[in-house]
Design a protein around this motif. Structure first.
Motif, PDB file in Angstrom:
ATOM      1  N   VAL A 174       9.586  -6.828   0.381  1.00  0.00           N
ATOM      2  CA  VAL A 174       8.648  -5.723  -0.312  1.00  0.00           C
ATOM      3  C   VAL A 174       7.392  -6.734  -0.624  1.00  0.00           C
ATOM      4  CG1 VAL A 174       8.049  -4.391  -1.631  1.00  0.00           C
ATOM      5  CG2 VAL A 174      10.031  -4.541  -0.775  1.00  0.00           C
ATOM      6  N   SER A 175       7.584  -7.887  -0.637  1.00  0.00           N
ATOM      7  CA  SER A 175       6.417  -8.510  -1.129  1.00  0.00           C
ATOM      8  C   SER A 175       5.517  -9.568   0.529  1.00  0.00           C
ATOM      9  CB  SER A 175       7.062 -10.417  -1.900  1.00  0.00           C
ATOM     10  OG  SER A 175       7.886 -10.321  -1.623  1.00  0.00           O
ATOM     11  N   SER A 176       6.689  -9.034   1.300  1.00  0.00           N
ATOM     12  CA  SER A 176       6.378  -9.581   2.799  1.00  0.00           C
ATOM     13  C   SER A 176       5.008  -8.195   3.290  1.00  0.00           C
ATOM     14  CB  SER A 176       7.241  -9.296   3.521  1.00  0.00           C
ATOM     15  OG  SER A 176       7.982  -8.804   4.648  1.00  0.00           O
ATOM     16  N   LEU A 177       5.155  -6.664   2.579  1.00  0.00           N
ATOM     17  CA  LEU A 177       4.682  -5.662   2.877  1.00  0.00           C
ATOM     18  C   LEU A 177       3.457  -6.278   1.656  1.00  0.00           C
ATOM     19  CD1 LEU A 177       7.518  -3.961   4.037  1.00  0.00           C
ATOM     20  CD2 LEU A 177       5.751  -5.005   5.275  1.00  0.00           C
ATOM     21  N   TYR A 178       3.422  -6.016   0.968  1.00  0.00           N
ATOM     22  CA  TYR A 178       2.581  -5.174   0.251  1.00  0.00           C
ATOM     23  C   TYR A 178       2.582  -6.385  -0.855  1.00  0.00           C
ATOM     24  CZ  TYR A 178       4.602  -1.037   1.544  1.00  0.00           C
ATOM     25  OH  TYR A 178       5.177   0.140   2.146  1.00  0.00           O
ATOM     26  N   LEU A 216      -3.558  -1.317  -8.927  1.00  0.00           N
ATOM     27  CA  LEU A 216      -3.145  -1.086  -7.013  1.00  0.00           C
ATOM     28  C   LEU A 216      -2.111  -2.029  -6.583  1.00  0.00           C
ATOM     29  CD1 LEU A 216      -7.006   0.239  -6.273  1.00  0.00           C
ATOM     30  CD2 LEU A 216      -4.538   1.316  -7.801  1.00  0.00           C
ATOM     31  N   ILE A 217      -1.404  -1.470  -5.341  1.00  0.00           N
ATOM     32  CA  ILE A 217      -0.613  -1.920  -4.552  1.00  0.00           C
ATOM     33  C   ILE A 217      -1.339  -1.968  -2.944  1.00  0.00           C
ATOM     34  CG2 ILE A 217       1.631  -2.157  -3.207  1.00  0.00           C
ATOM     35  CD1 ILE A 217       2.858  -1.331  -5.529  1.00  0.00           C
ATOM     36  N   HIS A 218      -1.369  -2.927  -2.673  1.00  0.00           N
ATOM     37  CA  HIS A 218      -1.759  -3.149  -1.423  1.00  0.00           C
ATOM     38  C   HIS A 218      -1.790  -3.764  -0.175  1.00  0.00           C
ATOM     39  CE1 HIS A 218      -5.917  -3.011  -3.489  1.00  0.00           C
ATOM     40  NE2 HIS A 218      -5.670  -3.234  -5.054  1.00  0.00           N
ATOM     41  N   HIS A 219      -1.691  -3.117   1.343  1.00  0.00           N
ATOM     42  CA  HIS A 219      -1.421  -3.404   2.470  1.00  0.00           C
ATOM     43  C   HIS A 219      -1.393  -4.753   2.429  1.00  0.00           C
ATOM     44  CE1 HIS A 219       0.700   0.403   3.179  1.00  0.00           C
ATOM     45  NE2 HIS A 219      -0.797   0.911   3.450  1.00  0.00           N
ATOM     46  N   LYS A 220      -0.593  -6.089   3.034  1.00  0.00           N
ATOM     47  CA  LYS A 220      -0.985  -7.270   3.515  1.00  0.00           C
ATOM     48  C   LYS A 220      -0.383  -6.959   5.060  1.00  0.00           C
ATOM     49  CE  LYS A 220       1.516 -10.538   0.304  1.00  0.00           C
ATOM     50  NZ  LYS A 220       2.441 -11.525   0.009  1.00  0.00           N
ATOM     51  N   THR A 221       0.047  -5.955   5.520  1.00  0.00           N
ATOM     52  CA  THR A 221      -0.078  -5.869   7.126  1.00  0.00           C
ATOM     53  C   THR A 221      -0.487  -4.364   7.675  1.00  0.00           C
ATOM     54  OG1 THR A 221       1.540  -4.762   7.084  1.00  0.00           O
ATOM     55  CG2 THR A 221       2.733  -7.508   7.516  1.00  0.00           C
ATOM     56  N   LYS A 225      -0.156  -1.021  10.275  1.00  0.00           N
ATOM     57  CA  LYS A 225       0.501  -1.000  11.698  1.00  0.00           C
ATOM     58  C   LYS A 225      -0.065   0.540  10.867  1.00  0.00           C
ATOM     59  CE  LYS A 225       4.621  -0.550  13.790  1.00  0.00           C
ATOM     60  NZ  LYS A 225       6.104  -0.876  13.347  1.00  0.00           N
ATOM     61  N   GLY A 226      -0.068   1.261  12.516  1.00  0.00           N
ATOM     62  CA  GLY A 226      -1.062   2.384  12.846  1.00  0.00           C
ATOM     63  C   GLY A 226      -1.818   2.728  11.075  1.00  0.00           C
ATOM     64  N   ARG A 227      -1.780   3.717  10.259  1.00  0.00           N
ATOM     65  CA  ARG A 227      -3.010   4.226   9.904  1.00  0.00           C
ATOM     66  C   ARG A 227      -2.513   3.190   9.039  1.00  0.00           C
ATOM     67  NH1 ARG A 227      -1.549   9.645   7.670  1.00  0.00           N
ATOM     68  NH2 ARG A 227      -0.024   8.797   7.623  1.00  0.00           N
ATOM     69  N   CYS A 228      -2.086   2.089   8.485  1.00  0.00           N
ATOM     70  CA  CYS A 228      -2.136   1.314   7.426  1.00  0.00           C
ATOM     71  C   CYS A 228      -2.583   0.421   7.549  1.00  0.00           C
ATOM     72  CB  CYS A 228      -0.254   0.520   6.983  1.00  0.00           C
ATOM     73  SG  CYS A 228       1.115   2.301   6.406  1.00  0.00           S
ATOM     74  N   ARG A 229      -3.867  -0.396   7.248  1.00  0.00           N
ATOM     75  CA  ARG A 229      -4.641  -1.297   7.024  1.00  0.00           C
ATOM     76  C   ARG A 229      -4.742  -2.054   6.048  1.00  0.00           C
ATOM     77  NH1 ARG A 229      -4.862   1.206  11.552  1.00  0.00           N
ATOM     78  NH2 ARG A 229      -6.641   1.988  12.464  1.00  0.00           N
ATOM     79  N   VAL A 230      -4.916  -3.685   6.251  1.00  0.00           N
ATOM     80  CA  VAL A 230      -4.675  -5.019   6.313  1.00  0.00           C
ATOM     81  C   VAL A 230      -5.321  -4.790   4.447  1.00  0.00           C
ATOM     82  CG1 VAL A 230      -4.714  -7.487   5.464  1.00  0.00           C
ATOM     83  CG2 VAL A 230      -3.404  -5.754   7.829  1.00  0.00           C
ATOM     84  N   GLY A 231      -5.061  -5.182   3.443  1.00  0.00           N
ATOM     85  CA  GLY A 231      -6.064  -4.755   2.086  1.00  0.00           C
ATOM     86  C   GLY A 231      -6.480  -3.292   0.924  1.00  0.00           C
ATOM     87  N   VAL A 261      -5.547   0.104  -0.678  1.00  0.00           N
ATOM     88  CA  VAL A 261      -4.285   0.841  -1.018  1.00  0.00           C
ATOM     89  C   VAL A 261      -3.102   1.664  -0.914  1.00  0.00           C
ATOM     90  CG1 VAL A 261      -3.627   2.058  -3.428  1.00  0.00           C
ATOM     91  CG2 VAL A 261      -6.245   1.366  -3.197  1.00  0.00           C
ATOM     92  N   ALA A 262      -1.954   1.021  -1.116  1.00  0.00           N
ATOM     93  CA  ALA A 262      -0.258   1.734  -0.589  1.00  0.00           C
ATOM     94  C   ALA A 262      -0.203   2.381  -1.225  1.00  0.00           C
ATOM     95  CB  ALA A 262       0.164   0.170  -0.651  1.00  0.00           C
ATOM     96  N   GLY A 263       0.379   3.572  -0.548  1.00  0.00           N
ATOM     97  CA  GLY A 263       1.122   4.709  -1.236  1.00  0.00           C
ATOM     98  C   GLY A 263       0.938   5.839  -0.883  1.00  0.00           C
ATOM     99  N   THR A 264       1.168   7.157  -1.040  1.00  0.00           N
ATOM    100  CA  THR A 264       1.080   8.676  -0.467  1.00  0.00           C
ATOM    101  C   THR A 264       1.027   9.647  -2.204  1.00  0.00           C
ATOM    102  OG1 THR A 264       2.239   8.198   1.054  1.00  0.00           O
ATOM    103  CG2 THR A 264       1.543  10.870   0.540  1.00  0.00           C
ATOM    104  N   ARG A 265      -0.140  10.506  -2.136  1.00  0.00           N
ATOM    105  CA  ARG A 265       0.109  10.982  -3.507  1.00  0.00           C
ATOM    106  C   ARG A 265       1.082  12.067  -3.499  1.00  0.00           C
ATOM    107  NH1 ARG A 265      -4.279  12.398  -7.565  1.00  0.00           N
ATOM    108  NH2 ARG A 265      -3.489  13.261  -8.794  1.00  0.00           N
ATOM    109  N   ARG A 266       2.129  12.311  -4.211  1.00  0.00           N
ATOM    110  CA  ARG A 266       3.260  13.656  -4.017  1.00  0.00           C
ATOM    111  C   ARG A 266       2.409  14.866  -4.994  1.00  0.00           C
ATOM    112  NH1 ARG A 266       9.097  12.290  -5.253  1.00  0.00           N
ATOM    113  NH2 ARG A 266       8.563  13.734  -6.742  1.00  0.00           N
TER     114      ARG A 266
END
Length: 79
Positions: A8-12, A20-25, A27-33, A35-40
């Motif tokens: 998990v820490s390799s990704l976020y 806030l949690i941010h992407h470290k990598t 891919k696709g729609r995810c960009r480095v830096g 904010v990670a996650g989806t609102r339910r």
């Protein structure tokens, strides 16, 4: 089985100042830096890991303390 802290820490990364949690990598729609996650539908945020959804506040706990919480954690007011 839950993903390891190392995985998990390799990704976020978690920012305790903002909560806030941010992407470290990227891919696709995810960009480095970004904010990670989806609102339910219930207003809570989640992150998908290895085919399972986890609440962002649980991932934040993992990234901050280095281990999964023992039991359920949640915000009293739902924020």
């Amino acid at each position: 089985m839950k993903p390891s802290f190392e995985y998990v820490s390799s990704l976020y990364r978690y920012d305790p100042d903002t909560g806030l949690i941010h992407h470290k990598t990227g891919k696709g729609r995810c960009r480095v830096g970004f904010v990670a996650g989806t609102r339910r539908g219930d207003g809570r945020w989640s992150i998908g890991l290895l085919g399972k959804k986890y609440y962002c506040h649980v991932i934040a706990w993992l990234l901050h303390y280095g281990e999964w919480p023992d039991g359920d954690i949640d915000h009293i007011n739902g924020d």
